[in-house]
Design a protein around this motif. Structure first.
Motif, PDB file in Angstrom:
ATOM      1  N   UNK A 188       0.851  -1.189   0.000  1.00  0.00           N
ATOM      2  CA  UNK A 188       0.000   0.000   0.000  1.00  0.00           C
ATOM      3  C   UNK A 188       0.882   1.231   0.000  1.00  0.00           C
ATOM      4  N   UNK A 189       0.642   2.074  -0.984  1.00  0.00           N
ATOM      5  CA  UNK A 189       1.374   3.342  -1.032  1.00  0.00           C
ATOM      6  C   UNK A 189       0.512   4.326  -0.246  1.00  0.00           C
ATOM      7  N   UNK A 190       1.011   4.720   0.917  1.00  0.00           N
ATOM      8  CA  UNK A 190       0.201   5.550   1.806  1.00  0.00           C
ATOM      9  C   UNK A 190       0.433   7.023   1.501  1.00  0.00           C
ATOM     10  N   UNK A 191      -0.664   7.742   1.420  1.00  0.00           N
ATOM     11  CA  UNK A 191      -0.603   9.178   1.151  1.00  0.00           C
ATOM     12  C   UNK A 191      -0.543   9.935   2.473  1.00  0.00           C
ATOM     13  N   UNK A 192       0.582  10.560   2.739  1.00  0.00           N
ATOM     14  CA  UNK A 192       0.731  11.305   3.991  1.00  0.00           C
ATOM     15  C   UNK A 192       0.526  12.807   3.798  1.00  0.00           C
ATOM     16  N   UNK A 193       0.034  13.219   2.620  1.00  0.00           N
ATOM     17  CA  UNK A 193      -0.010  14.659   2.347  1.00  0.00           C
ATOM     18  C   UNK A 193      -0.935  15.401   3.305  1.00  0.00           C
ATOM     19  N   UNK A 194      -1.983  14.698   3.804  1.00  0.00           N
ATOM     20  CA  UNK A 194      -2.882  15.355   4.751  1.00  0.00           C
ATOM     21  C   UNK A 194      -2.316  15.404   6.165  1.00  0.00           C
ATOM     22  N   UNK A 195      -1.269  14.630   6.404  1.00  0.00           N
ATOM     23  CA  UNK A 195      -0.743  14.485   7.763  1.00  0.00           C
ATOM     24  C   UNK A 195       0.765  14.682   7.748  1.00  0.00           C
ATOM     25  N   UNK A 196       1.188  15.868   7.440  1.00  0.00           N
ATOM     26  CA  UNK A 196       2.632  16.077   7.292  1.00  0.00           C
ATOM     27  C   UNK A 196       3.367  16.040   8.624  1.00  0.00           C
ATOM     28  N   UNK A 197       2.654  16.339   9.728  1.00  0.00           N
ATOM     29  CA  UNK A 197       3.344  16.123  10.999  1.00  0.00           C
ATOM     30  C   UNK A 197       2.597  15.091  11.814  1.00  0.00           C
ATOM     31  N   UNK A 198       3.064  14.869  13.026  1.00  0.00           N
ATOM     32  CA  UNK A 198       2.487  13.817  13.866  1.00  0.00           C
ATOM     33  C   UNK A 198       1.098  14.232  14.317  1.00  0.00           C
ATOM     34  N   UNK A 199       0.131  13.399  14.017  1.00  0.00           N
ATOM     35  CA  UNK A 199      -1.246  13.732  14.326  1.00  0.00           C
ATOM     36  C   UNK A 199      -1.951  12.448  14.769  1.00  0.00           C
ATOM     37  N   UNK A 200      -2.370  12.397  16.026  1.00  0.00           N
ATOM     38  CA  UNK A 200      -3.058  11.198  16.503  1.00  0.00           C
ATOM     39  C   UNK A 200      -4.466  11.567  16.958  1.00  0.00           C
ATOM     40  N   UNK A 201      -5.309  10.547  17.138  1.00  0.00           N
ATOM     41  CA  UNK A 201      -6.687  10.794  17.566  1.00  0.00           C
ATOM     42  C   UNK A 201      -6.943  10.096  18.909  1.00  0.00           C
ATOM     43  N   UNK A 202      -8.029  10.465  19.565  1.00  0.00           N
ATOM     44  CA  UNK A 202      -8.276   9.922  20.911  1.00  0.00           C
ATOM     45  C   UNK A 202      -9.023   8.594  20.861  1.00  0.00           C
ATOM     46  N   UNK A 203      -8.468   7.623  20.119  1.00  0.00           N
ATOM     47  CA  UNK A 203      -9.045   6.283  20.086  1.00  0.00           C
ATOM     48  C   UNK A 203      -8.155   5.368  20.917  1.00  0.00           C
ATOM     49  N   UNK A 204      -8.733   4.294  21.478  1.00  0.00           N
ATOM     50  CA  UNK A 204      -7.907   3.374  22.271  1.00  0.00           C
ATOM     51  C   UNK A 204      -6.905   2.588  21.431  1.00  0.00           C
ATOM     52  N   UNK A 205      -5.807   2.168  22.100  1.00  0.00           N
ATOM     53  CA  UNK A 205      -4.842   1.253  21.489  1.00  0.00           C
ATOM     54  C   UNK A 205      -4.194   1.812  20.243  1.00  0.00           C
TER      55      UNK A 205
END
Ligand SMILES: *Cc1c(COP(=O)(O)O)cnc(C)c1O
Ligand SMILES: [Zn+2]
Length: 372
Positions: A31-48
């Protein structure tokens, strides 16, 4: 641009929601992952591991099949005054890190509307796929070598999956499932590219848990390389996003009785005498389908393959249980390799390995090792 599937052989591309597990040419997909929307570290408040959802490509990010997997602790272990970091990958809902891969893969499969899957496994991947299929309401058949540990077989059937026992080697099982895969979707931990998008979160966790001060070497058991390649991929992501400057040295550990990767360049697996009767049943893989990718990861990181003898695995098992860690024999192969690494090389820097499967997976084997 969006993330997409890409063939490693002919470079054909497919949409992320295409219900395929290999290319039309027969090649492996990545899978070629597109990181253009997430150029820096960005996490969400989901478990695990789902806190990394912005970095995990899925056909539909609103469909997540989870049992609360990920964020395993790293425990310091002293071996003759040398510190070894051990990530506790036996602490998962089904008892092995395979849950990282299965959670992401089955989420993707659910979103594609697939209702029935087949998988082949020497045990733990089967347990993970069966568990997540149960959660997702997907029909599931698991092909296993007849020699698989009893506890793993019982766990797979407890989740309601059909268990198909195949006499012969792990490769005979793989051949059988491939013919079943012509009618059903193949939820394979070695072929399916989504699996590695799950196991890559190991690397993200290590980066966060060490606050960016990454180990110099990551030493992991390798059969098909589902953890090893996932971890490499995870570090590769961090490198492409610009969060790290260098991927740690990736060291793979195989049981000497079944170590095709040590011979890869010389022989390409042809005619190597391999005895799959190692106590490390989970990594007794004669022909890893992603072998070329594993070798590439070794080259890119100045890594290497270490071979451990049965006695070294048994010793690592004793060291683990002596300190209260209940780990299956395959699960201590990383520790056995790490001890060999510390003995053979000086100035190794900071090393990290993992316990990969819970002791309750094969209590009989553990007791028979400890009793002699
Ligand atoms: C699957 C597994 C591994 C790694 O095996 P690969 O074939 O490289 O994916 C290591 N330890 C345990 C306990 C496993 O179940
Ligand atoms: Zn192709």
């Amino acid at each position: 641009m969006n993330s997409f599937l890409r063939c490693l052989s002919c470079h054909a591309v497919y949409a992320i929601n295409e219900p395929i597990w290999k290319c039309a040419c027969g090649g492996l997909l990545d899978i070629k992952v597109d990181f253009s929307g997430t150029k820096q570290w960005e996490t969400v408040k989901f478990p695990g591991l789902w806190k990394y959802l912005p970095f995990i490509p899925l056909p539909d990010k609103s469909i997540i099949i989870t049992l609360g997997e990920g964020q395993t602790p790293i425990i310091r272990y002293l071996y003759e005054n040398q510190e070894i970091l051990i990530k506790q990958e036996q602490l998962f809902p089904t008892g092995s890190y395979k849950d990282r891969g299965a959670a992401v893969m089955i989420s993707a499969i659910k979103a594609m509307g697939i209702r029935s899957v087949v998988e082949d496994s020497s045990g733990n991947a089967g347990c993970s796929v069966a568990a997540y299929c149960a959660k997702a309401g997907i029909d599931c058949s698991i092909y296993v070598p007849a020699s698989t540990s009893r506890a793993k077989l019982m766990q797979i059937s407890a989740y309601g999956a059909r268990v198909v026992k195949v006499e012969g080697t792990r490769e005979d099982t793989a051949r059988m499932v491939l013919s079943a895969a012509s009618q059903n979707y193949y939820a394979s931990h070695s072929w399916n590219p989504f699996f590695f998008q799950g196991t890559k979160t190991f690397a993200y966790e290590v980066w966060e848990q060490t606050e960016g001060k990454l180990p110099d070497a990551i030493i992991l058991p390798v059969g098909n390389g589902t953890l090893f390649l996932g971890v490499y991929k995870g570090f590769h992501d961090l490198l492409s996003i610009g969060l790290i400057e260098k991927i740690p040295r990736m060291v793979g550990v195989q049981a000497s009785l079944c170590a095709p990767l040590s011979h890869w360049e010389k022989l390409d697996f042809g005619g190597i005498p391999i005895d799959v009767n190692t106590i490390a049943e989970g990594i007794a893989i004669q022909k890893p389908v992603r072998g070329a990718q594993i070798i590439e990861a070794l080259h890119q990181t100045h890594g290497m393959i270490l071979e451990v003898e049965e006695e070294e695995i048994e010793m690592a098992l004793r060291l683990a249980v002596e300190q209260g860690f209940f780990v299956e024999p395959t699960g201590v192969v990383g520790l056995a390799g790490t001890i060999q690494y510390l003995k053979r090389f000086s100035e190794v820097g900071k090393v990290l390995t993992a316990f990969t499967g819970h002791g309750l997976k094969s209590p009989e084997k553990i007791l028979s090792v400890l009793s002699h």
